[in-house]
Write an enzyme that holds these catalytic residues in place. Structure first.
Site, PDB file in Angstrom:
ATOM      1  N   ASP A  44       0.859  -1.181   0.000  1.00 31.48           N
ATOM      2  CA  ASP A  44       0.000   0.000   0.000  1.00 31.48           C
ATOM      3  C   ASP A  44       0.899   1.235   0.000  1.00 31.48           C
ATOM      4  O   ASP A  44       1.215   1.800   1.047  1.00 31.48           O
ATOM      5  CB  ASP A  44      -0.918  -0.013   1.213  1.00 31.48           C
ATOM      6  CG  ASP A  44      -2.084   0.950   1.067  1.00 31.48           C
ATOM      7  OD1 ASP A  44      -2.112   1.691   0.060  1.00 31.48           O
ATOM      8  OD2 ASP A  44      -2.957   0.965   1.945  1.00 31.48           O
ATOM      9  N   VAL A  45       1.302   1.639  -1.208  1.00 33.68           N
ATOM     10  CA  VAL A  45       2.272   2.734  -1.346  1.00 33.68           C
ATOM     11  C   VAL A  45       1.664   3.992  -1.956  1.00 33.68           C
ATOM     12  O   VAL A  45       2.206   5.083  -1.808  1.00 33.68           O
ATOM     13  CB  VAL A  45       3.486   2.286  -2.194  1.00 33.68           C
ATOM     14  CG1 VAL A  45       4.254   1.195  -1.487  1.00 33.68           C
ATOM     15  CG2 VAL A  45       3.067   1.809  -3.571  1.00 33.68           C
ATOM     16  N   LYS A  46       0.565   3.823  -2.693  1.00 32.44           N
ATOM     17  CA  LYS A  46      -0.159   4.958  -3.299  1.00 32.44           C
ATOM     18  C   LYS A  46       0.774   5.913  -4.051  1.00 32.44           C
ATOM     19  O   LYS A  46       0.653   7.129  -3.959  1.00 32.44           O
ATOM     20  CB  LYS A  46      -0.950   5.720  -2.238  1.00 32.44           C
ATOM     21  CG  LYS A  46      -2.041   4.890  -1.563  1.00 32.44           C
ATOM     22  CD  LYS A  46      -2.834   5.720  -0.580  1.00 32.44           C
ATOM     23  CE  LYS A  46      -3.972   4.917   0.046  1.00 32.44           C
ATOM     24  NZ  LYS A  46      -3.480   3.884   0.991  1.00 32.44           N
ATOM     25  N   ARG A  47       1.675   5.365  -4.825  1.00 34.48           N
ATOM     26  CA  ARG A  47       2.588   6.197  -5.594  1.00 34.48           C
ATOM     27  C   ARG A  47       1.883   6.744  -6.842  1.00 34.48           C
ATOM     28  O   ARG A  47       0.995   6.111  -7.392  1.00 34.48           O
ATOM     29  CB  ARG A  47       3.825   5.396  -6.015  1.00 34.48           C
ATOM     30  CG  ARG A  47       4.680   4.895  -4.864  1.00 34.48           C
ATOM     31  CD  ARG A  47       5.270   6.034  -4.070  1.00 34.48           C
ATOM     32  NE  ARG A  47       6.314   5.576  -3.158  1.00 34.48           N
ATOM     33  CZ  ARG A  47       6.183   5.479  -1.843  1.00 34.48           C
ATOM     34  NH1 ARG A  47       5.048   5.814  -1.275  1.00 34.48           N
ATOM     35  NH2 ARG A  47       7.183   5.068  -1.086  1.00 34.48           N
TER      36      ARG A  47
END
Length: 296
Positions: free
Chosen positions: A103-106
């Site tokens: 879950d990095v939401k880059r």
């Protein structure tokens, strides 16, 4: 850019996800070492505590749950040591047979997004995950590099479409206007693009490798998200936070997502972790039983 001998699956992420959901169900546990959770677990608020927290959760999930979603921010805050212990958590999860969603939401443009994608999706690199969350708000067409990697390396993407935080509504419900014609909402357009990509690139499969993040507490009608479209083969996976602590009930997954319910990865973190390690045992058993009933 792969390491010699790097692990590599010859099956698409969508196929592996489908098999995992058939064997273990739809539950995904978020590994989110919040400060207050570390304290409740009697662990230090440090990389060492986050390391122990993650490994204990993985051990409890092994053979019972099929998917984990480590929230990278809670490791990143500890700097280099935080990333090192996150690597250990990923490695332990893979060894336990779990699908790991980073879950990095880059989100960025051009070569920058390509580098982010290499970090999280390239087989054999230290932070390799099975899939990553990604932010589309610089344009869906910026996703060319990570989309190419999903095909090259059999990885997955989960694109933020409708997040469960109330502050997102003004952006995600905005509608595109062409001349005098009002178009789809931002959230609805993103979900439709993901479904279209799956149809164009995963023909003949039951489930695509590009999913969307849709909070379980959002108003799908207000957001103009077509759940029927998401359930058209190949199904578009839905990563759904908001169950448990944020208020959505596990038993309501079919009511919330309708025809797309079978595509939903039911995600919970704080709601399952607040009562410590012993409480996690009970929470796993309770939520698995609830979801089994919900999907019958």
């Amino acid at each position: 850019m792969t390491f010699a001998g790097a692990p590599f699956s010859d099956r698409s992420f969508g196929d592996r996800l489908a098999d995992t959901m058939t064997e273990y169900g739809h539950l995904c546990v978020g590994i989110d070492p919040h400060t207050y959770l570390l304290e409740k677990w009697g662990l230090p608020v440090s990389a060492v505590g986050a390391h122990e927290f993650g490994l204990r959760i993985v051990e409890k999930l092994k053979g019972r749950v099929g998917i984990v979603k480590p929230q990278v921010a809670f490791y990143e805050r500890f700097g280099a040591s935080g990333f090192k212990v996150l690597e250990d958590v990923f490695e332990a999860a893979r060894a336990a047979g779990l699908i790991v969603i980073a879950d990095v939401k880059r989100g960025d443009v051009g070569s920058t997004l390509e580098a982010y994608s290499e970090a999280w999706l390239t087989p054999g690199l230290p932070l390799e995950a099975d899939a990553m969350t990604i932010n589309p708000y610089q344009g869906f067409d910026t996703f060319k590099p990570p989309l190419e990697m999903t095909e090259k390396y059999n990885k997955g993407l989960f694109i933020l479409a409708a997040t469960s935080n109330p502050e997102s509504a003004s952006v995600q419900t905005a509608r595109r206007v062409r001349g005098s014609q009002e178009g789809r909402t931002v959230a609805g357009g993103i979900a439709a693009r993901a479904a279209l990509w799956n149809r164009e690139h995963s023909a003949g499969r039951s489930k695509g490798s590009v999913g969307v993040v849709i909070g379980a507490t959002v108003d799908l009608e207000l957001l103009d998200i077509d759940v029927d479209d998401l359930s058209t083969e190949p199904d578009t996976p839905i990563l759904a936070p908001g169950f448990g602590h944020q208020g959505a009930k596990f038993a309501d997954v079919r009511r919330i997502f309708g025809k797309s319910a079978d595509n939903v990865i039911v995600t919970s973190s704080r709601g399952m972790l607040e009562d410590g390690l012993d409480g996690l045992d009970r929470a796993i058993d309770t939520q698995l039983a609830t979801l089994q009933t919900a999907f019958e």
